[in-house]
Design an enzyme around this catalytic site. Structure first.
Site, PDB file in Angstrom:
ATOM      1  N   TYR B 126      -9.017   0.653 -19.533  1.00 36.25           N
ATOM      2  CA  TYR B 126      -8.277  -0.820 -19.552  1.00 36.25           C
ATOM      3  C   TYR B 126      -9.364  -1.764 -19.065  1.00 36.25           C
ATOM      4  O   TYR B 126      -9.459  -1.872 -17.789  1.00 36.25           O
ATOM      5  CB  TYR B 126      -7.207  -0.714 -18.869  1.00 36.25           C
ATOM      6  CG  TYR B 126      -6.194  -2.099 -18.896  1.00 36.25           C
ATOM      7  CD1 TYR B 126      -5.382  -2.367 -20.042  1.00 36.25           C
ATOM      8  CD2 TYR B 126      -6.341  -2.942 -18.109  1.00 36.25           C
ATOM      9  CE1 TYR B 126      -4.572  -3.280 -20.186  1.00 36.25           C
ATOM     10  CE2 TYR B 126      -5.353  -4.088 -18.032  1.00 36.25           C
ATOM     11  CZ  TYR B 126      -4.659  -4.334 -19.117  1.00 36.25           C
ATOM     12  OH  TYR B 126      -3.924  -5.323 -19.043  1.00 36.25           O
ATOM     13  N   GLY B 168     -12.615   1.758 -14.311  1.00 38.44           N
ATOM     14  CA  GLY B 168     -13.020   2.920 -14.275  1.00 38.44           C
ATOM     15  C   GLY B 168     -13.353   3.566 -15.393  1.00 38.44           C
ATOM     16  O   GLY B 168     -12.380   3.551 -16.586  1.00 38.44           O
ATOM     17  N   GLY B 384     -18.853  11.878  16.609  1.00 39.83           N
ATOM     18  CA  GLY B 384     -20.236  11.917  15.870  1.00 39.83           C
ATOM     19  C   GLY B 384     -19.745  12.624  14.560  1.00 39.83           C
ATOM     20  O   GLY B 384     -20.255  12.242  13.408  1.00 39.83           O
ATOM     21  N   GLU B 407      -5.650  -3.621  -7.852  1.00 36.30           N
ATOM     22  CA  GLU B 407      -4.168  -3.926  -8.134  1.00 36.30           C
ATOM     23  C   GLU B 407      -3.732  -5.082  -7.289  1.00 36.30           C
ATOM     24  O   GLU B 407      -2.380  -5.186  -6.965  1.00 36.30           O
ATOM     25  CB  GLU B 407      -3.558  -2.526  -7.753  1.00 36.30           C
ATOM     26  CG  GLU B 407      -3.604  -1.479  -8.924  1.00 36.30           C
ATOM     27  CD  GLU B 407      -2.825  -2.010 -10.412  1.00 36.30           C
ATOM     28  OE1 GLU B 407      -2.009  -2.564 -10.509  1.00 36.30           O
ATOM     29  OE2 GLU B 407      -3.779  -1.148 -11.136  1.00 36.30           O
ATOM     30  N   ARG B 508       1.315 -14.316   7.771  1.00 32.51           N
ATOM     31  CA  ARG B 508       2.310 -13.678   8.696  1.00 32.51           C
ATOM     32  C   ARG B 508       3.587 -13.423   8.424  1.00 32.51           C
ATOM     33  O   ARG B 508       4.216 -12.492   8.907  1.00 32.51           O
ATOM     34  CB  ARG B 508       1.672 -14.738  10.165  1.00 32.51           C
ATOM     35  CG  ARG B 508       0.257 -14.601  10.608  1.00 32.51           C
ATOM     36  CD  ARG B 508       0.312 -15.436  11.532  1.00 32.51           C
ATOM     37  NE  ARG B 508       1.252 -15.611  12.599  1.00 32.51           N
ATOM     38  CZ  ARG B 508       0.940 -15.057  13.670  1.00 32.51           C
ATOM     39  NH1 ARG B 508      -0.250 -14.180  13.985  1.00 32.51           N
ATOM     40  NH2 ARG B 508       1.822 -15.180  14.953  1.00 32.51           N
ATOM     41  N   ALA B 509       4.184 -14.228   7.811  1.00 30.66           N
ATOM     42  CA  ALA B 509       5.579 -14.225   7.544  1.00 30.66           C
ATOM     43  C   ALA B 509       5.650 -12.823   6.645  1.00 30.66           C
ATOM     44  O   ALA B 509       6.685 -12.083   6.614  1.00 30.66           O
ATOM     45  CB  ALA B 509       6.065 -15.625   6.997  1.00 30.66           C
TER      46      ALA B 509
END
Lengths: 650, 650
Positions: B126, B168, B384, B407, B508-509
């Site tokens: 797509y 993709g 590590g 998306e 933030r809301a």
């Protein structure tokens, strides 16, 4: 006043640069310390541009590790003629091998090894970390057992987990290395010491008998570096290959303890101070890429019919990117101050050691963490294209984030920093005054500081009101952690277990303490700038830095009523106000980091802003596109579709 | 009661598993929805173990993209015989090509295309996003101009930035694809529509005339997927290759508008709901790897002389890792609820659409962000070794973090979510009641909620007291953003510009609102579990989740005195208490995610815990180690050292 404008640039970038309200030359010279350094940077870049053999034959993102390593060796052998300290695969030779000889070899050893190291008669690295032990050196497993009969050490990796693991340039490049191993003599274990160990034949470069050495395989980042593993099986080296400036071993195996146990400490502090600057540069690179791209990327109309706008116009985008620019500057000042202290220390002033100690571990942790996070913000702010290797940002992130782990894992670093804080808290509770002035920690002794924050509605606030707020938080968290430790101990819990149970609180205290340090250095650092327009820009960056941090620790400030909700609103407004002021200068500010296209290594961040055509060019030249149809197509997908078509005809 | 114990395991892991206080079978069945699914998972894994041709010939981390793609095609063509939906390079064919045919083709088109797609007679993807446009589809540049004479569309990429970019499997695998292009007929531009476009010859697979298609080059993650670019130059397709279930074009070029403009919306919500589960799984994978490793990694003594302890004993380590386990569960419940709403919607209950809408965008943003951050915490907590590709964590992070961008870019998603919040705030201010019950947003209408938080010193708190606190914050932030918008508009700023100036506050809301949703679903979700010991574990995870979130938003809670400092202390204690309770079950809880070694793809996270020997094995087999001495050594580094030695002899 922006010196980075050239003909043929993307007009959207030129438009930004023309808005510049200050001299990018002056700001650039300030970031790189002086105008001379900028001149030198430009000369080197010019030399690079003119000498095509120094260029990569194709973008390194398209190379596998074999060809990356080959390309790096090729470039290093060319560069050796021109520059003093070439990079990988000589990185660890210069940052670890030579300094260790300088600091830990005795005079005779130094006379033997140093000229050869400096001439590159051998290439070395430093092998300390093992498969099973990183942070806790006391438990390293590699042994160097002294055999007085032959006056040799016999080196062994007694278990799989004793394999040396991670040293850069160990896998393929180095032939003489430093191995940290437990010294065992006359049946006694004297703990980790350093040894000079040949691992490959100087002529054939083949690994020597008893030596199993190789590359540890692909990692998150730094694909060009041959980080290696090493197993030693009865490898014999002469007694005098033990580094003997401090501890010594006599021919009969008698051990002589070092006079000063912590002599090596200074180097560690120095390495961390250098890291801080590297981190500032990395965040500067990421900011440059993302802000330039945000000035040529248009997406969405704000007002219908008026055309799409640059994504940099969105407050959410500014809020993601500009704090990273401010932090890059903050880290530069913090690193600068630390290097200055280190220079004083080298000059014989041992009184600065507590201040150095007080800051280097916490600073390392906070700066590497915020740098990595900041680069990721920059990357994500570039949308899909930030995810492409063409942006340079994935590799920049993966390289920077390694700094959170090496040279002292960050969580361990913060707890180390907390040790000093708790010690001070204990002194304060006992009414002990500091024995010496220490500009980094003195604020912790203030017992009569204000209990209400001075932040008000002014949009040109005094930085000291914010720094005092950070001090308040650090002090409160330090004493709270200390009190909790004491309570646990009073309940009969051992000091060590109490420490573990307070780990998270101690970490928070150390982070808060480091914040005060960075904020203070940033605030002091800009005072050296006398040029008013440049000063104004730095002030805006400082304001953004400070109030962004206020919002980051809003809970800690509100906790005890030191700050009230209204002051958080003022702080938000000050962030938004700083963003508004910085917006017209945004591109010019990142231009002034003076990173050239070779350093940026990013299609998105190119100085000329000609992004889209170069994205396409880059993609077209990537290796998979050598084939229109992949040679294996007809064997797999092709056959699958053909079978399906035959099937459906039945 | 831990079913994952086997002989030959690392005793440190067995020791952990023997401590298990609940049935891992019951918990695993709950995570994967039922015991049947677990049984099927185990059968598939057994089949994989027995069929060596399904294995990778070497770890994929060692392969370049050419060989990764070849290996993926090989495996897919084998798997096709056994499973219905194989992965890459058929991923987009199943998730986008077939669903688009189902939802957007008319009956005649469906009859023509669907069987062929399902039989894999062609492979598709797509193509919507372009080099210059991702988020803002209205400004896509690709054109499909109708030619009534031949009854064909002529497809063109008018500029470089019009190149399709990112789809993709577009680069090399697909031969029939969906192209989103601006429909132009009789000189009029009808905006973006979907077209079915052959791009490669079905037999030779060569790209067709006028088609320039290729791979976009290496990315941060997903190296095996051939994300592609596409340029179209006068490519002609028949009129009936336009998807015509909704909008139509008559042979004479007359355009017929779709009857229902937002019909495609449901699919988008569904894709996001599926993403939520994928994110839960990814965080579950990372938690499994890091917690198992933390149980076999020993580092540091807590009490001197008592031996080194598992790193999982450190509170700082638990604080890093266990909240990720809790979030993996929280996301699973949030995704489950969203899928349930979607199923109701598919069943004809359109009343659930507002609730679905109200949550899908914000949830996508918060969950992808926290998942990526959480995986990074897990990675760094492995020190590590977390940085090595052998851990599997770098690739897991790089794959998961892409979800923050695709998306729907997260910042855009949060602002979309904020639109609904502001709409509700406006209704509330006008005293309008909700027209329908909406369990996701109804709390925003509560005007008489408590102004003091109920959190107290109990260590077994009622979740509702915390959820109410989250509601309080979300409500406050929503109304604050709304009021700020109104004030700006009253000052004469346009609604659109006011929106931009409130971007950060709106974000933030939306984040706070999403928090209430996730917390509520987690809290409700565990009620379905009747087994008491498993319920106890889930309660501990819920408690950790809730109070960890309290600390994350402590500033927002303290801001208006809803919470006081002491309640933050209670919350901290509840976090530490949850960590303490979860500690003995930690390994068994992650075992119950039931991820097998093939899915984990991690030397650190192996079920058997035999890490170090397998790390060494993995490293030894990596490609650079085919040579002891790199073939180019004597040309570069070898020559450099030889020259230096000759020089020093002079």
């Amino acid at each position: 006043m922006n010196s980075y404008i050239k003909p043929g640039d993307n007009p959207l970038l030129t438009e930004e640069r023309k808005k510049c309200q200050f001299s990018t030359d002056i700001l650039a010279a300030f970031y790189h310390e002086n105008a001379q350094k900028i001149k030198r940077r430009h000369e080197i870049y010019q030399y690079y541009l003119e000498n095509k053999e120094l260029h990569d034959p194709e973008p390194t993102e398209f190379m596998d590790r074999y060809h990356r390593l080959e390309n790096a060796e090729r470039k290093v052998s060319l560069l050796k003629k021109h520059v003093k300290k070439a990079g990988s695969p000589l990185g660890l030779h210069y940052t670890m091998m030579i300094p260790t000889i300088l600091n830990n070899a005795d005079d005779e050893q130094k006379a033997e090894w140093l000229p050869k190291a400096q001439n590159l008669e051998f290439i070395g690295t430093y092998a300390q970390t093992e498969l099973g032990h990183g942070t806790n050196l006391r438990f390293l497993e590699t042994t160097a057992t002294y055999d007085p009969k032959t006056q040799e050490f016999i080196l062994n990796s007694p278990t799989t987990s004793a394999a040396k693991w991670w040293p850069g340039n160990l896998g393929k490049s180095s032939n003489r290395i430093i191995v940290v191993a437990r010294l065992i003599s006359n049946g006694k274990d004297y703990g980790p010491h350093s040894f000079f160990v040949p691992i490959r034949d100087p002529i054939t470069h083949k690994s020597l008998p008893g030596v199993t050495v190789g590359d540890i395989g692909p990692k998150f980042g730094i694909p060009t570096v041959d980080n290696g593993f090493l197993l030693l099986n009865n490898v014999r080296i002469p007694r005098r290959n033990m580094f003997m400036k401090n501890a010594k071993l006599n021919p009969d195996g008698t051990y002589i303890s070092p006079k000063h146990a912590k002599l090596a400490y200074g180097t560690m502090v120095y390495v961390r101070a250098v890291m801080i600057r590297t981190m500032s540069h990395m965040l500067g690179l990421a900011s440059t890429i993302s802000i330039r791209y945000s000035a040529i990327r248009k997406q969405g109309e704000i007002e219908a019919g008026k055309g799409e706008v640059k994504v940099l116009e969105y407050q959410t985008q500014q809020y993601r990117l500009l704090p990273q620019v401010a932090r890059a500057w903050a880290f530069e000042f913090a690193g600068r101050y630390t290097r200055k202290l280190y220079a004083q220390f080298l000059g014989g002033d041992v009184d600065v050691l507590p201040a150095l100690h007080g800051v280097s571990s916490g600073l390392k942790a906070v700066v590497t963490h915020q740098t990595a996070q900041g680069i990721e913000q920059c990357r994500m702010a570039c949308g899909g294209h930030g995810y492409s290797e063409a942006s340079g940002l994935p590799q920049l992130f993966a390289t920077a984030v390694a700094g959170c782990t090496y040279e002292g894992e960050n969580m361990v670093m913060l707890l180390q920093s907390a040790r000093q804080l708790v010690k001070i808290a204990s002194d304060v509770r006992k009414n002990q005054k500091p024995t010496k002035q220490n500009p980094v920690t003195d604020y912790l002794y203030k017992t009569s500081a204000a209990t209400k924050c001075k932040i008000d509605q002014t949009t040109d606030p005094d930085p000291s009101s914010v720094i005092e707020a950070f001090e308040h938080v650090a002090r409160r968290l330090t004493f709270a952690a200390f009190d909790k430790l004491e309570q646990l101990k009073q309940r009969g819990i051992s000091a060590e277990n109490a420490w573990v149970q307070c780990g998270v609180d101690l970490r928070r205290a150390a982070t808060a303490h480091t914040r005060t340090f960075i904020a203070r250095q940033f605030s002091n650092g800009i005072l050296e700038m006398r040029d008013l327009p440049v000063q104004a820009v730095l002030k805006d960056l400082l304001q953004l830095y400070l109030f962004y941090e206020v919002l980051e620790c809003d809970g800690d400030l509100l906790y005890d009523g030191y700050v009230i909700g209204q002051q958080i609103e003022y702080s938000k407004n000050n962030v938004y106000e700083a963003l508004r002021r910085l917006r017209p200068n945004a591109v010019s500010i990142v231009d002034s980091f003076d990173f050239n296209d070779r350093e940026l290594n990013s299609v998105l961040g190119r100085r000329d802003g000609n992004v889209y055509e170069n994205m396409l060019e880059w993609a077209k030249s990537s290796p998979l596109n050598k084939h229109d149809v992949m040679p294996f197509h007809h064997k797999y997908l092709g056959k699958m579709m053909e079978d399906a078509r035959q099937q459906s005809k039945l």
